[in-house]
Design a protein around this motif. Structure first.
Motif, PDB file in Angstrom:
ATOM      1  N   GLN A 270      34.947  -1.261 -15.464  1.00  0.00           N
ATOM      2  CA  GLN A 270      34.658  -0.118 -14.583  1.00  0.00           C
ATOM      3  C   GLN A 270      33.197   0.291 -14.654  1.00  0.00           C
ATOM      4  OE1 GLN A 270      37.532   2.795 -15.796  1.00  0.00           O
ATOM      5  NE2 GLN A 270      39.191   1.814 -14.623  1.00  0.00           N
ATOM      6  N   ALA A 271      32.667   0.299 -15.872  1.00  0.00           N
ATOM      7  CA  ALA A 271      31.265   0.706 -16.040  1.00  0.00           C
ATOM      8  C   ALA A 271      30.334  -0.264 -15.317  1.00  0.00           C
ATOM      9  CB  ALA A 271      30.920   0.769 -17.528  1.00  0.00           C
ATOM     10  N   VAL A 272      30.659  -1.561 -15.379  1.00  0.00           N
ATOM     11  CA  VAL A 272      29.825  -2.571 -14.739  1.00  0.00           C
ATOM     12  C   VAL A 272      29.855  -2.426 -13.221  1.00  0.00           C
ATOM     13  CG1 VAL A 272      29.731  -5.042 -14.230  1.00  0.00           C
ATOM     14  CG2 VAL A 272      29.843  -4.260 -16.589  1.00  0.00           C
ATOM     15  N   GLU A 273      31.060  -2.249 -12.685  1.00  0.00           N
ATOM     16  CA  GLU A 273      31.178  -2.088 -11.230  1.00  0.00           C
ATOM     17  C   GLU A 273      30.405  -0.862 -10.753  1.00  0.00           C
ATOM     18  OE1 GLU A 273      32.202  -4.170  -9.096  1.00  0.00           O
ATOM     19  OE2 GLU A 273      33.134  -5.609 -10.465  1.00  0.00           O
ATOM     20  N   LYS A 274      30.488   0.200 -11.528  1.00  0.00           N
ATOM     21  CA  LYS A 274      29.809   1.427 -11.149  1.00  0.00           C
ATOM     22  C   LYS A 274      28.298   1.225 -11.190  1.00  0.00           C
ATOM     23  CE  LYS A 274      30.013   6.407 -12.090  1.00  0.00           C
ATOM     24  NZ  LYS A 274      29.039   6.813 -13.127  1.00  0.00           N
ATOM     25  N   MET A 275      27.857   0.575 -12.266  1.00  0.00           N
ATOM     26  CA  MET A 275      26.427   0.312 -12.433  1.00  0.00           C
ATOM     27  C   MET A 275      25.898  -0.564 -11.303  1.00  0.00           C
ATOM     28  SD  MET A 275      23.737   0.786 -14.262  1.00  0.00           S
ATOM     29  CE  MET A 275      24.586   1.674 -15.565  1.00  0.00           C
TER      30      MET A 275
ATOM     31  N   ILE B 221      19.776   3.006 -23.250  1.00  0.00           N
ATOM     32  CA  ILE B 221      19.490   3.950 -22.172  1.00  0.00           C
ATOM     33  C   ILE B 221      20.807   4.587 -21.734  1.00  0.00           C
ATOM     34  CG2 ILE B 221      18.662   4.177 -19.799  1.00  0.00           C
ATOM     35  CD1 ILE B 221      16.839   1.796 -20.385  1.00  0.00           C
ATOM     36  N   PRO B 222      20.820   5.927 -21.661  1.00  0.00           N
ATOM     37  CA  PRO B 222      22.041   6.618 -21.213  1.00  0.00           C
ATOM     38  C   PRO B 222      22.415   6.173 -19.803  1.00  0.00           C
ATOM     39  CG  PRO B 222      20.471   8.178 -22.147  1.00  0.00           C
ATOM     40  CD  PRO B 222      19.768   6.863 -22.052  1.00  0.00           C
ATOM     41  N   LEU B 223      23.713   6.032 -19.561  1.00  0.00           N
ATOM     42  CA  LEU B 223      24.208   5.506 -18.292  1.00  0.00           C
ATOM     43  C   LEU B 223      23.605   6.187 -17.070  1.00  0.00           C
ATOM     44  CD1 LEU B 223      27.945   5.045 -19.278  1.00  0.00           C
ATOM     45  CD2 LEU B 223      26.438   3.260 -18.378  1.00  0.00           C
ATOM     46  N   ASP B 224      23.437   7.502 -17.154  1.00  0.00           N
ATOM     47  CA  ASP B 224      22.981   8.209 -15.957  1.00  0.00           C
ATOM     48  C   ASP B 224      21.477   8.104 -15.734  1.00  0.00           C
ATOM     49  OD1 ASP B 224      22.267   9.708 -18.099  1.00  0.00           O
ATOM     50  OD2 ASP B 224      23.153  11.597 -17.399  1.00  0.00           O
TER      51      ASP B 224
END
Length: 573
Positions: free
Chosen positions: A491-496, A557-560
């Motif tokens: 999910q994190a990858v798709e969002k990124m 690095i923080p995701l946002d």
RNA sequence: CGGGGUGUAGCGCAGCCUGGUAGCGCAACUGCUUUGGGAGCAGUGGGUCGGGAGUUCGAAUCUCUCCACCCCGACCA
């Protein structure tokens, strides 16, 4: 883009027939594939790079008000006969016949075609100056294609041709192109030099080559450590470091030198300083003088520059060194004992030779040399010319700094053609006074495909290519760790991916089910400048790991903040 | 074109000297295990040995010939 939809075709082993690093890496990274000698397919990954270079070139040419057009690759023989080059060009011009047995060639360049356009379309000085360009495939049947895309037979070139009512206008466009070329190579992230060039057979007066500095370069260039001065080694003027000849101190003395056939022998056996030895080179004379041979003298520690020698009126073109038996016949001595005293032929000496005293040279008697030779005392000073190649550390001809010598890959060349083609093809316009005048022309080339190889030559490490930001096939490699096992990583990858692409960033997501080391190695080989790794480990902290292609450490690095961080990294300094 | 060299599986190579069923590593495919720096095990597929001619009972191997490719030189974006 995802690797599942964009096969990388990388290989671990270096292909045996690739000699230079750019060729090896282009094959290993799957940028190109060879079809036949000098003919290459650009694979999807490589084509992305080529297109980026094209875009930069197009962009800067448009900015310089050049007009893009596109001319045919196949060209009729008639135009080439009109310019005289059908005869001149030689076998590099691939000639073909059509079904009606009419003669054509594959265009190695387009002066004839554009001049034909110009004479038909341009009628008035009011339409000038004008600069046409195209980015197009050229074909030159090279004697020996080599180094992959670097010297291919079929290659992509940007060629531009400008037309002018007078020399002043030509100079103005030439200067603009000089600046445009500098902009293009700077934007491509290359370390380059503009170099004074030989106008050679193309004719015209002024010409500059643009060289990317790299060890694999085919040309040696000399440039100043402090100023803009740069020239091809064949052309760089050799300026002596002193301007006065010292007083004679030694007497002229004939010495037995039975075992001294070379300068090296003389220096070692008799402790003569190499700077006061002289090499006597015998070459064929031109028709301008009565003798068959001419002697050229350079200092023992210098190299004869064959290009400079060939330009002397007394020397035959092409330059040819005399055979040993020719020398014996003319002088009665072998090549190991030659010198200027009692030499029965015209002598031309290098500037630096004119400035030494007490020097050593052969006596024109077998196994004998003279030591302590001095001009004007022992023999008259012959004609002096610039005969040698410059060396590292020589003074720069512009008086600023000293010269460094490096190898360069020629990626661009600009010429002031003058009226060579416009005269041959009668390309005239009416001037201000209503009089018909022949247009002046400039031409400006960039080897677009070669530039890609040159960029690799200059930017690589043991792991692979390091693309300059502006021409990288993708900007960011997005690498998930254990994506198949972890819903959270997925999910994190798709969002990124979505966020980066929404921000206009070119991302290559490696969604193959391979081990991490495999991904890292591939992404480094193909040279993606920025890498983002997403794994359980980082997600626990709400972070990803970032690493620039040239860095050796990760940073968290923080995701946002990832998108803004990448955008900042992509902004040129 | 002159000089040097190489052609054996997609890639890298061995076998050739001394003729006798074509091999190794990587890659590919299948399955299981594995997963933070080019994984492990088991299995599978893939070759006109560059082409042609010759010698031989028999040729990747010996002979001749042609071809392709690479390197060095002159040319050039």
């Amino acid at each position: 883009m995802r690797t599942s939809k964009f096969p990388l075709n990388t290989v671990k082993e270096t292909p045996a027939d690739a000699e230079i690093i750019s060729h090896q890496l282009m094959l290993r990274a799957g940028l190109i594939r060879k079809l036949a000698s000098g003919l290459y397919t650009w694979m999807p990954l490589g084509l992305r790079v080529l297109r980026k270079v094209e875009k930069i070139v197009r962009d800067e040419m448009d900015k310089a008000s050049a007009l893009e057009l596109q001319m045919p690759i196949v060209q009729p023989a008639e135009l080439w006969e009109e310019s005289g080059r059908w005869e001149q060009y030689g076998p590099e011009l691939l000639r073909i016949n059509d079904r009606h047995n009419r003669a054509f060639c594959l265009g190695p360049t387009h002066e004839e075609i554009i001049t034909d356009i110009a004479r038909n379309e341009l009628k008035s000085y009011k339409q000038l100056p004008i600069n046409f360009y195209q980015i197009q495939t050229k074909f030159r049947d090279e004697i020996r294609p080599r180094f992959g895309i670097m010297r291919a037979r079929e290659f992509l070139m940007k060629d531009a041709y400008s037309f002018h009512v007078d020399q002043a206008s030509l100079q103005e466009t030439y200067d603009l192109m000089y600046q445009t070329y500098s902009n293009i190579f700077t934007r491509c992230g290359l370390n380059f030099r503009a170099v004074d060039a030989d106008t050679g057979s193309i004719g015209g007066s002024t010409s500059h080559e643009f060289h990317v500095l790299a060890a694999a370069g085919e040309d040696a260039i000399a440039f100043s450590t402090v100023s803009d001065y740069a020239a091809n080694l064949e052309l760089a003027e050799a300026v002596p470091s002193t301007d006065e000849r010292p007083e004679a101190k030694e007497a002229l003395e004939q010495i037995n030198t039975p075992n001294a056939k070379t300068i090296q022998d003389l220096v070692e056996q008799f402790q003569r300083p190499i700077e006061t030895t002289v090499k006597t080179l015998i070459v064929a004379a031109s028709d301008e003088i009565d003798t068959d041979l001419v002697a050229l003298l350079v200092r023992g520690d210098h190299e004869l520059n064959e290009t400079k020698a060939e330009k002397l009126a007394q020397v035959a073109t092409p330059l040819r060194f005399a055979e040993e038996d020719e020398i014996r016949q003319a002088i009665g001595v072998g090549p190991g004992s030659l010198g200027p005293i009692n030499l029965p032929m015209p002598i031309i000496i290098d500037r630096s030779v004119a400035l030494i005293s007490d020097f050593s040279a052969g006596a024109n008697i077998d196994d004998k040399h003279y030591f302590g030779i001095n001009w004007e005392r022992d023999l008259p000073l012959p004609e002096v010319a610039d005969l040698r190649s410059v060396q590292e550390g020589d003074p720069s001809p512009d008086g600023k700094g000293t010269l460094t010598i490096a190898r360069g890959i020629e990626v661009g060349h600009i010429f002031q053609l003058g009226k060579k083609y416009s005269t041959a093809l009668k390309a005239n316009v009416l001037n201000h006074q209503g009089k018909s005048v022949t247009m002046s022309m400039g031409c400006y080339g960039i080897g677009v495909s070669r530039l890609v190889a040159a960029a690799i030559e200059q930017n690589h490490d043991d792991s692979g290519i390091i693309w300059p930001a502006a021409i990288a096939p993708f900007q960011v490699a997005l690498l998930p760790m254990k994506m198949k096992k972890s819903e959270r990583v997925q999910q994190a990858v798709e969002k990124m991916m979505a966020e980066l692409e929404a921000a206009g960033i070119e991302v290559l997501l490696d969604d193959r089910d391979v081990r991490p080391g495999f991904m890292f190695a591939d992404m480094e080989l193909i040279g993606i400048p920025h890498r983002i790794v997403i794994g359980e480990r980082g997600l626990d902290e709400g972070c990803i790991e970032y690493r620039g292609r040239e860095q050796s450490e990760n940073s968290s690095i923080p995701l946002d903040q990832v998108v803004s961080h990448i955008k900042a990294a992509l902004t040129p300094d």
